[in-house]
Design a protein around this motif. Structure first.
Motif, mmCIF file in Angstrom:
data_model
loop_
_atom_site.group_PDB
_atom_site.id
_atom_site.type_symbol
_atom_site.label_atom_id
_atom_site.label_comp_id
_atom_site.label_asym_id
_atom_site.label_seq_id
_atom_site.Cartn_x
_atom_site.Cartn_y
_atom_site.Cartn_z
ATOM 1 N N ALA A 123 0.685 -1.327 0.024
ATOM 2 C CA ALA A 123 0.126 0.029 0.067
ATOM 3 C C ALA A 123 0.765 1.292 -0.181
ATOM 4 O O ALA A 123 0.299 2.424 -0.225
ATOM 5 N N SER A 141 0.469 8.286 -1.766
ATOM 6 C CA SER A 141 -0.196 7.455 -0.618
ATOM 7 C C SER A 141 0.414 7.793 0.926
ATOM 8 O O SER A 141 -0.638 7.567 1.768
ATOM 9 N N HIS A 142 1.483 8.061 0.852
ATOM 10 C CA HIS A 142 1.991 8.048 2.434
ATOM 11 C C HIS A 142 2.771 9.181 2.401
ATOM 12 O O HIS A 142 3.823 9.260 1.565
ATOM 13 N N THR A 155 -0.185 14.470 1.195
ATOM 14 C CA THR A 155 -1.191 13.112 0.766
ATOM 15 C C THR A 155 -2.508 13.621 1.051
ATOM 16 O O THR A 155 -2.755 14.623 1.548
ATOM 17 N N GLN A 164 -8.720 12.737 -1.956
ATOM 18 C CA GLN A 164 -8.202 11.443 -1.813
ATOM 19 C C GLN A 164 -8.029 11.156 -0.365
ATOM 20 O O GLN A 164 -7.687 12.052 0.194
ATOM 21 N N GLY A 212 -5.216 9.608 2.498
ATOM 22 C CA GLY A 212 -3.537 9.390 2.475
ATOM 23 C C GLY A 212 -3.211 9.205 4.042
ATOM 24 O O GLY A 212 -3.950 9.089 4.984
#
Ligand code: AMP
Length: 450
Positions: free
Chosen positions: A243, A314-315, A335, A340, A342
């Motif tokens: 992920a 994502s991170h 993020t 979205q 994060g």
């Protein structure tokens, strides 16, 4: 609320549709009508809220409206930004939004040859994006025509002040027509920013999105209490989670950023470093590699990461916890952008206690402490470490605080490794071996890659 009701014109609407934007973000919905009406504006919004389009779209619409006036050549809109990266990203956005319009535009920043920039200024650009230092230099030598300027934008004004650009900005603004529309965007509204708005704006409207200094609601935040010597190993461990697809790692120092990137590379995790010791070309290459997904990790310092506009990070990993609470907010805002979700992971050592408290006070909530499942904090720490990872003697002598806190399990990290030993009570050994063994996937952490 839809873009159609905002009065931006069909060509801009077409570009927005092609960019995949379905509806305005809150800052866009609030700011665009006010700018179209001709107001000066103070926009308090973080990066990631869609603030760039909030000022670019109405400026483009108004520039095109007045294009028929037969106004003489010269710059009509000037956007000042703190860093080259941000200036380049604003340019990228403008090009996307203006793709069906005919707008002569240029971007000006230091660290690259000035010839093409001088040529662009001579040929007359309607819309100019610039960092203050290089622009002032060129203006001082007589380049540029700002006599017909109608729009001035100060983007990330708080950061421009932090970076000491105030004198340059004052001199640039002094050379601009007084009758203009001025828009100022800042993540925070400090006394210094208020002084700036008093000086440069006239009867401004204010749009504030979210609570001041409130990190994006979409970001899950976690703290890992970890001895300094184990930070590198912890990062490698966490990177086992698929992920963690697009990861921005923050280092406090440039050398630290290089070291972290090299260590990841040695572990076969594609990584690049971004900081101000790099040439402009290296920085562009690094950013492009990260944007394209070729590099899974971008390691950056705060200044270099300013305004990085990469969708789908994502991170965010605070390898070094930031010293200033506001930097924490800026960092994690990279993020969870544009609705979205994060994740922001922070590595904290006992010496970060005060900055962590500052952040918790600023965001008015505690940061959840976590344990990385399968990560063995009591594993031998590297002995011959580069200084960035080195633990001071006083820290090795005592265990990190908060050892037995219950943790949220890290589902993605739990598959392998030594689950039972993920306690925070382990003491790094005084005499350590050069690698941390037992990482999932058979990896070892060796700071010098030996
Ligand atoms: P910014 O805060 O200007 O840095 O924008 C953050 C990101 O959101 C950028 O990558 C934009 O492309 C994206 N964005 C801006 N406005 C919208 C919108 N209305 N819908 C979806 N994405 C957007």
């Amino acid at each position: 609320m839809s873009f159609q009701t905002l009065g931006l014109g069909p060509k801009i609407l077409q570009a927005l549709e092609e960019a995949g934007y379905t509806k305005p973000t809150p800052i866009q919905a609030a700011a665009i009508p006010l700018i179209l009406e001709g107001n000066d504006l103070i926009g308090i919004a973080q990066t990631g809220t869609g603030k760039t389009a909030a000022f670019v779209l109405p400026i483009l619409a108004k520039l095109k409206e007045s294009a028929a006036d037969g106004h003489p050549t010269g710059t009509r809109a000037l956007i000042l930004a703190p860093t080259r990266e941000l200036a380049a990203q604003i340019e990228e956005n403008v090009r996307a939004y203006a793709r069906h319009l005919r707008v002569r535009m240029a971007v000006i920043f230091g660290g690259v040859g000035e010839r093409p920039q001088i040529e662009a200024l001579k040929s007359g650009v309607e819309l100019l994006i610039a960092t203050p230092g290089r622009l002032l230099d060129l203006m001082g030598r007589g380049y540029g025509d700002f006599g017909g300027l109608r729009f001035l934008v100060l983007d990330e004004a708080d950061r421009m002040l932090d970076m000491g650009f105030l004198p340059d900005i004052r001199r640039i603004v002094k050379a601009l027509p007084r009758k203009r529309q001025t828009l100022l965007f800042s993540a925070t509204l400090s006394r210094e920013i208020e002084a700036l708005t008093d000086a440069f704006l006239h009867g401004p409207k204010t749009v504030e999105i979210g609570r001041r200094a409130n990190p994006a609601e979409t970001v899950t935040q976690r703290l890992y209490e970890v001895p300094k010597t184990q930070k590198g190993a912890l990062l490698l461990h966490l990177m086992n989670d698929p992920a963690m697809a697009s990861v921005l790692v923050f280092s406090r120092t440039k050398h630290g950023a290089d070291r972290i990137a090299r260590s990841l590379e040695r572990a076969k995790i594609p990584a690049v470093a971004l900081h101000s010791n790099r040439s402009q070309n290296q920085r562009i290459r690094a950013l492009n590699a990260f944007k394209s997904g070729e590099a899974r990790v971008l390691v950056a310092t705060d200044i270099a990461a300013r305004g990085i506009d990469v969708d789908g990070i994502s991170h965010v990993v605070n390898f070094d916890f930031p010293l200033h609470a506001e930097d924490y907010v800026h960092r994690i805002g990279r993020t969870g952008r544009a609705e979205q979700t994060g994740v922001a992971l922070s590595f904290v050592t006992p010496e970060d206690r005060a900055p962590v408290r500052d952040v918790e006070r600023l965001i008015r909530r505690p940061l959840p402490r976590c344990e990385a499942a399968g990560f063995d904090l009591s594993a031998p720490a590297p002995a011959a470490e580069p200084s960035h990872f080195r633990t001071q003697r006083s820290e090795t002598a005592r265990p990190p605080r908060g050892s037995a806190r219950p943790s949220r399990k890290e589902s993605g990290h739990a598959q392998s490794g030594n689950r039972g030993s993920a306690s925070h009570g382990g003491k790094p050994r005084a005499k350590a071996t050069p690698t941390v063994r037992g990482l999932p996937g058979g990896r070892t952490w060796s700071p010098r890659g030996k």
